[in-house]
Design a protein around this motif. Sequence first.
Motif, PDB file in Angstrom:
ATOM      1  N   ARG A  44       0.806  -1.183  -0.092  1.00 53.79           N
ATOM      2  CA  ARG A  44      -0.063  -0.193   0.004  1.00 53.79           C
ATOM      3  C   ARG A  44       0.771   1.206   0.011  1.00 53.79           C
ATOM      4  NH1 ARG A  44      -4.567  -1.378   4.647  1.00 53.79           N
ATOM      5  NH2 ARG A  44      -5.711  -2.858   3.112  1.00 53.79           N
ATOM      6  N   HIS A  45       2.054   1.371   0.389  1.00 53.43           N
ATOM      7  CA  HIS A  45       2.971   2.324   0.598  1.00 53.43           C
ATOM      8  C   HIS A  45       4.073   2.257  -0.297  1.00 53.43           C
ATOM      9  CE1 HIS A  45       0.301   2.232   4.265  1.00 53.43           C
ATOM     10  NE2 HIS A  45       0.430   3.757   4.149  1.00 53.43           N
ATOM     11  N   ASN A  46       4.145   1.959  -1.531  1.00 51.05           N
ATOM     12  CA  ASN A  46       5.223   1.636  -2.327  1.00 51.05           C
ATOM     13  C   ASN A  46       6.123   2.869  -2.317  1.00 51.05           C
ATOM     14  OD1 ASN A  46       3.946  -0.488  -3.119  1.00 51.05           O
ATOM     15  ND2 ASN A  46       3.018   0.605  -4.811  1.00 51.05           N
ATOM     16  N   PHE A  47       6.096   3.840  -2.136  1.00 52.10           N
ATOM     17  CA  PHE A  47       6.883   5.099  -2.216  1.00 52.10           C
ATOM     18  C   PHE A  47       7.705   5.051  -0.781  1.00 52.10           C
ATOM     19  CE2 PHE A  47       8.170   9.546  -1.417  1.00 52.10           C
ATOM     20  CZ  PHE A  47       8.883   9.973  -2.749  1.00 52.10           C
ATOM     21  N   LEU A  48       7.016   4.839   0.109  1.00 49.16           N
ATOM     22  CA  LEU A  48       7.551   4.852   1.359  1.00 49.16           C
ATOM     23  C   LEU A  48       8.744   3.719   1.612  1.00 49.16           C
ATOM     24  CD1 LEU A  48       8.060   5.819   4.415  1.00 49.16           C
ATOM     25  CD2 LEU A  48       6.326   4.450   4.992  1.00 49.16           C
ATOM     26  N   VAL A  49       8.346   2.386   0.802  1.00 50.63           N
ATOM     27  CA  VAL A  49       9.198   1.436   0.986  1.00 50.63           C
ATOM     28  C   VAL A  49      10.355   1.717  -0.017  1.00 50.63           C
ATOM     29  CG1 VAL A  49       9.426  -1.158   0.231  1.00 50.63           C
ATOM     30  CG2 VAL A  49       7.490  -0.106   1.265  1.00 50.63           C
ATOM     31  N   PHE A  50      10.318   2.265  -1.015  1.00 48.59           N
ATOM     32  CA  PHE A  50      11.437   2.856  -1.979  1.00 48.59           C
ATOM     33  C   PHE A  50      12.230   3.852  -1.295  1.00 48.59           C
ATOM     34  CE2 PHE A  50      13.066   5.474  -5.211  1.00 48.59           C
ATOM     35  CZ  PHE A  50      13.748   4.629  -5.965  1.00 48.59           C
ATOM     36  N   LEU A  51      11.680   4.636  -0.409  1.00 50.30           N
ATOM     37  CA  LEU A  51      12.474   5.595   0.390  1.00 50.30           C
ATOM     38  C   LEU A  51      13.557   4.835   1.542  1.00 50.30           C
ATOM     39  CD1 LEU A  51      10.368   8.768   0.975  1.00 50.30           C
ATOM     40  CD2 LEU A  51      12.160   8.620  -0.694  1.00 50.30           C
ATOM     41  N   VAL A  52      12.927   4.097   1.809  1.00 47.91           N
ATOM     42  CA  VAL A  52      13.633   2.808   3.016  1.00 47.91           C
ATOM     43  C   VAL A  52      14.832   2.216   2.135  1.00 47.91           C
ATOM     44  CG1 VAL A  52      13.413   0.956   4.483  1.00 47.91           C
ATOM     45  CG2 VAL A  52      11.639   2.791   4.403  1.00 47.91           C
ATOM     46  N   PHE A  53      14.518   1.844   1.036  1.00 45.39           N
ATOM     47  CA  PHE A  53      15.331   1.180   0.392  1.00 45.39           C
ATOM     48  C   PHE A  53      16.562   1.820  -0.179  1.00 45.39           C
ATOM     49  CE2 PHE A  53      17.103   0.468  -4.196  1.00 45.39           C
ATOM     50  CZ  PHE A  53      17.788  -0.683  -3.965  1.00 45.39           C
ATOM     51  N   LEU A  54      16.415   3.281  -0.452  1.00 44.11           N
ATOM     52  CA  LEU A  54      17.304   4.347  -0.705  1.00 44.11           C
ATOM     53  C   LEU A  54      18.144   4.606   0.549  1.00 44.11           C
ATOM     54  CD1 LEU A  54      15.550   6.804  -3.181  1.00 44.11           C
ATOM     55  CD2 LEU A  54      17.392   4.958  -3.860  1.00 44.11           C
TER      56      LEU A  54
END
Length: 408
Positions: free
Chosen positions: A40-50
Motif C-alpha cells: 500500500r505504501h510503495n513510495f515509502l518502501v522505496f525511500l527505505v530502500f534508498l
Amino acid sequence: MLCSRLLSLSKAEQKAAHGEHRRQNVFMRGYDRLLTFCLRHNFLVFLVFLVTAGLSVWLIQISPKGFFPQEDIGQVSVTTIARQDISFDAMVKLQGQVADVFTHSPYVAHVGWSAGSGNNALNQGQLFVQLKDKDQRPNIDKVLSDLRRQLANVSGIETYMQPVQNLRLGARSSASAYQLAVQGLDTGLTNVWAQKLTDAMAADHGAFTDVTNDLQNNALQATLVIDRDKASTLGVDTDTLRSSLYGGFGTQQVSTIFGSADSYKVVMELDPKIEWSPERMLAIKVRTASGSLVPLGAFARVDRTAGTLTVNQLGQLPAVTISYNLPQGVALGDSVSHINALKEKIGMPPTISTTFSGTAKTFQDSLSNQGLLIGGAILTIYIVLGMLYESFIHPLTILTGLPSAVLG
C-alpha cells in the motif's frame, strides 16, 4: 483408518502440536500485515530502500580495512639503530646488551645477531629471534609488548621488532613492517619534511608504533683542511702528504713474504691500539723536501662537521623511507588516513611527494579498485540469478535485499 488407530498422539503431543500451529499462524498474520503495508505504501518502501543503500555505502567506507592478517610463525626480525657517529666497538657492546635481553626472555628459544650490517651503516644491527612454541608462550602481541618494555631500559640504542611473515611484499628492507617513501627534487627540503612527518607519526601513539626512518645525515665527520701556501713554504708537496697519510691509514703494501706454499702481503699501518683524535692526528710528522720532519698541524687543521652517512634513492630521486608498525587493533586503512591527515596538519608542500611501498602500496592499490570489484561481483550474481529464474526482473528483486543484508 489403520493410521488413525496405530499412529494416535498423546494429549501432551497434541497440545504441543496445537501450540506450534498457533505460533505459525501468528507469524503468518504478522507477515501478511507487513506485506500488505508495503504494497500500500510503495513510495515509502522505496525511500527505505534508498536509505539502506546509502547507509550500506557509508558503512563500507568507514569500516576498518586491513590486508593480510599478522601471522605468528615463531620468528621475529629485529633492527637496532644507534647514534650515527658511533664506533664499531661501541656498537658491538650495545648490540650485545640488546641480545642479552632476548636471551634472558622466557619467550625466546634462540638468538642470532650481527652489528654494522644494516644498509652498510656501522650504526645499525640485525637480530634474528626464534621464539618458543605457542604452547610455551603467550600470543605474539603480548610477547612484543613485554620485549619492548624490557628493551626500553637499554640506553643508547633503539630497537624495532616485526614478526616474520610467510608472505612479504616489496623488495626494500626496513626496520618496521610498513613503509612510506618521501621524495623531492631538493634533497635538503626532502630531509627536513621527512623528519617532520616522522616526528608527527611518532607522536601519534594511537595509530603508529616503532616509527623510524633511514635518514642518516647527522654523522660527525672530520675533514683535514690543508693550507697549501704554508705547506709549500715548509717544502711539503701533495704527493708526499698523500703517501704519508695513506701509509698510516690506508692499505699500502710495502713487501711480500714468500713461503713454501703461499705468499703473504705486508701492509703498513699506524699502531691500531692508538685512540686517534684530531689533536693526535695533527701531531703526525711529515717529511719535507729538505729531509726534516714537521708536524701536520703546522700547515693543516681538522674541521668537525655533520655529514651524510648513507644516501638512499627510489628510482632516480633521493628518498627517505619512513617505516612503522601498527598498534594492536588498528587497521592498515586507518593508518593511511592518519598519514594523509598528518601531512595536511604539518603543511607539507606539494613539491614533496609521498608514496607507499611494499605491503602498504599493495593494499592501497587493491583499495582503489574496491568499487569495481564490488560492482563486478553484483553483476555476476545478477547474471547467475537471471539464468536461474529466466527473468530480468526477479534478480533485481532479490538484489534489492543486499543493502539490508549489509546493515545486518
